[in-house]
Design a protein around this motif. Structure first.
Motif, mmCIF file in Angstrom:
data_model
loop_
_atom_site.group_PDB
_atom_site.id
_atom_site.type_symbol
_atom_site.label_atom_id
_atom_site.label_comp_id
_atom_site.label_asym_id
_atom_site.label_seq_id
_atom_site.Cartn_x
_atom_site.Cartn_y
_atom_site.Cartn_z
ATOM 1 N N TRP A 118 0.806 -1.223 0.000
ATOM 2 C CA TRP A 118 0.000 0.000 0.000
ATOM 3 C C TRP A 118 0.840 1.274 0.000
ATOM 4 N N TYR A 157 -5.433 -0.344 -1.068
ATOM 5 C CA TYR A 157 -5.555 -0.914 0.285
ATOM 6 C C TYR A 157 -6.534 -2.078 0.328
ATOM 7 N N SER A 207 -5.108 0.588 -9.666
ATOM 8 C CA SER A 207 -4.833 0.240 -8.271
ATOM 9 C C SER A 207 -5.080 -1.237 -7.998
ATOM 10 N N SER A 211 -2.051 -3.956 -6.804
ATOM 11 C CA SER A 211 -2.028 -4.892 -5.680
ATOM 12 C C SER A 211 -1.919 -6.337 -6.142
#
Length: 244
Positions: A118, A157, A207, A211
């Motif tokens: 993150w 996140y 995003s 991740s």
């Protein structure tokens, strides 16, 4: 699996469906995972410089939904996983994992994987410095956000959190449930930040990719390479045996 998972159960206790060991299992191809993570960081960062306002029209269209109950819900989602609450949630889950497994290793593996996946995204956000959707052209603008928008920290996140939780419960009966519910949570956050128009949809999509690509490499570096070098993390707390 290339090796048996570490034994986290106290001696004399039979295996149960709630034992959490999956996140400690060594990667099959660690160098590949790390290489993919590095390439992903470079590519996703580079793409950010090229996007401009390519999906402003889609942002405006999604922002028309930011009314009534749906608007209140997307606002709530955005606030619940803002940095301070997200850190609090992670700390609580880390504590629960430690308490449940009686072993600090899976707890730190979980928390560290999330944090190290993150935090660097915030650095990339400052490097790329892509502006958020212009509130002047949005039908239902959210409060102005002061920092750049690419990638979306909220989406990085929640995706990293879900990935780490899926790994943690990989050998439990909850694995499939967490996978399905976690995937739904990622989709909800994607649309929440897009409907609020605090991010372009491409911010949120990048995003998720961040991740998915970076977290496996982070887990290798943190869990497989670094944690075993920390003396009190070389074996379960309390001296319980580790299978090899």
């Amino acid at each position: 699996m290339t090796a048996d998972a570490p034994q986290l159960r106290p001696r004399g206790r039979s295996a149960t469906a709630t034992d959490v060991v999956g996140i400690l299992e060594p990667a099959r191809y660690p160098l590949v995972s790390v290489a993919v993570a590095v390439i992903a960081v470079v590519v996703i960062t580079g793409v950010g410089f090229l996007l401009g306002t390519v999906d402003l029209g889609l942002s405006k269209a999604l922002n028309t939904l930011h009314t009534g109950a749906l608007g209140a819900f997307t606002d709530a989602v955005y606030h619940v996983i803002s940095p301070a609450p997200a850190i609090g949630i992670t700390v609580v889950v880390v504590a629960v994992i430690w308490w449940r497994s009686r072993d600090l290793r899976p707890a730190l593996a979980f928390g560290g994987t999330i944090a190290i996946t993150w935090v660097p995204s915030a650095v990339v956000k400052e490097i790329v410095h892509r502006a958020r959707p212009d509130v002047a052209v949005l039908p239902h603008p959210f409060a102005v956000q002061p920092d750049p928008g690419y990638p979306s920290g909220h989406t990085v996140y929640i995706t990293a959190f879900v990935i780490a939780l899926v790994w943690l419960l990989r050998d439990s009966r909850w694995h499939r449930t967490v996978l399905v519910a976690g995937t739904a949570a990622i989709v909800v956050v994607f649309f929440a930040v897009s409907i609020d128009a605090v991010h372009y949809p491409t911010d949120a999509a990048a995003s998720i990719l961040w991740s998915l690509a970076v977290a496996p490499g982070v887990r290798v570096v943190w869990v497989d390479w670094l944690m075993p070098r920390i003396p009190f993390l070389r074996k379960p707390v309390g001296g319980r045996a580790v299978r090899s």
